[in-house]
Design a protein around this motif. Structure first.
Motif, PDB file in Angstrom:
ATOM      1  N   GLN A  42     -10.345   6.954  32.022  1.00  0.00           N
ATOM      2  CA  GLN A  42     -11.376   6.206  30.995  1.00  0.00           C
ATOM      3  C   GLN A  42     -12.274   7.209  30.452  1.00  0.00           C
ATOM      4  OE1 GLN A  42     -13.091   2.922  33.070  1.00  0.00           O
ATOM      5  NE2 GLN A  42     -11.517   2.679  34.590  1.00  0.00           N
ATOM      6  N   TRP A  43     -12.558   6.551  29.201  1.00  0.00           N
ATOM      7  CA  TRP A  43     -13.384   7.514  28.328  1.00  0.00           C
ATOM      8  C   TRP A  43     -13.916   6.245  27.248  1.00  0.00           C
ATOM      9  CZ3 TRP A  43     -15.669  11.817  28.518  1.00  0.00           C
ATOM     10  CH2 TRP A  43     -16.227  12.488  27.542  1.00  0.00           C
ATOM     11  N   ASN A  44     -15.149   6.376  27.316  1.00  0.00           N
ATOM     12  CA  ASN A  44     -16.200   5.549  26.366  1.00  0.00           C
ATOM     13  C   ASN A  44     -15.638   4.233  26.512  1.00  0.00           C
ATOM     14  OD1 ASN A  44     -17.803   7.409  25.399  1.00  0.00           O
ATOM     15  ND2 ASN A  44     -16.200   8.285  23.969  1.00  0.00           N
ATOM     16  N   GLY A  45     -15.025   3.687  27.780  1.00  0.00           N
ATOM     17  CA  GLY A  45     -14.935   2.211  27.974  1.00  0.00           C
ATOM     18  C   GLY A  45     -13.512   2.023  27.620  1.00  0.00           C
ATOM     19  N   LYS A  46     -12.745   2.985  27.331  1.00  0.00           N
ATOM     20  CA  LYS A  46     -11.337   2.722  26.933  1.00  0.00           C
ATOM     21  C   LYS A  46     -10.442   3.537  28.038  1.00  0.00           C
ATOM     22  CE  LYS A  46     -11.924   1.650  22.276  1.00  0.00           C
ATOM     23  NZ  LYS A  46     -11.891   2.041  20.887  1.00  0.00           N
ATOM     24  N   TYR A  77     -13.412  20.488  25.569  1.00  0.00           N
ATOM     25  CA  TYR A  77     -13.917  19.277  26.038  1.00  0.00           C
ATOM     26  C   TYR A  77     -15.358  19.071  25.958  1.00  0.00           C
ATOM     27  CZ  TYR A  77      -9.125  17.689  27.089  1.00  0.00           C
ATOM     28  OH  TYR A  77      -7.870  17.253  27.113  1.00  0.00           O
ATOM     29  N   GLU A  78     -16.032  18.018  25.731  1.00  0.00           N
ATOM     30  CA  GLU A  78     -17.404  17.595  25.927  1.00  0.00           C
ATOM     31  C   GLU A  78     -17.760  17.838  27.417  1.00  0.00           C
ATOM     32  OE1 GLU A  78     -20.258  13.854  25.437  1.00  0.00           O
ATOM     33  OE2 GLU A  78     -18.478  13.801  24.031  1.00  0.00           O
TER      34      GLU A  78
END
Length: 102
Positions: A42-46, A77-78
């Motif tokens: 999951q990343w930013n709600g997706k 990566y962040e």
């Protein structure tokens, strides 16, 4: 004989190899394996499905902090994932690692 294993996913082979070579050159790792993985997360709600390259970094306990700091400093990566575990290895492999990382 215990060593530290670090598991770190990267977005591509180029970035994974770049950090691997620095880890080896600086003697922060005795061996690095690149493993292709198919990741879902999951990343930013997706939900994201991504091809990644996971590094399996074999190092000594005395070198793990430097290895992790280098990875964090240069990872693309962040929010990089660095999973650490300690494992037992056979004596001859441990001795090889100590000699390699001296």
């Amino acid at each position: 004989m215990k060593i530290t294993l670090l598991y770190i996913p990267f977005p591509n082979v180029l970035s994974a190899k770049k950090i691997s070579k620095v880890l080896l050159k600086e003697k922060f790792a005795a061996c690095v394996q690149l493993i292709p993985v198919d990741s879902l997360f999951q990343w930013n709600g997706k939900i994201v499905n991504s091809k990644e390259i996971a590094l399996l970094v074999k190092t000594l306990d005395s070198k793990k902090k430097k290895a992790k700091n280098l990875i964090l400093e240069h990872h693309p990566y962040e929010i990089p994932c660095i999973i650490q575990t300690n494992v037992q290895v056979n004596k001859s492999y441990f001795e090889w690692m100590k000699t390699t990382l001296a």
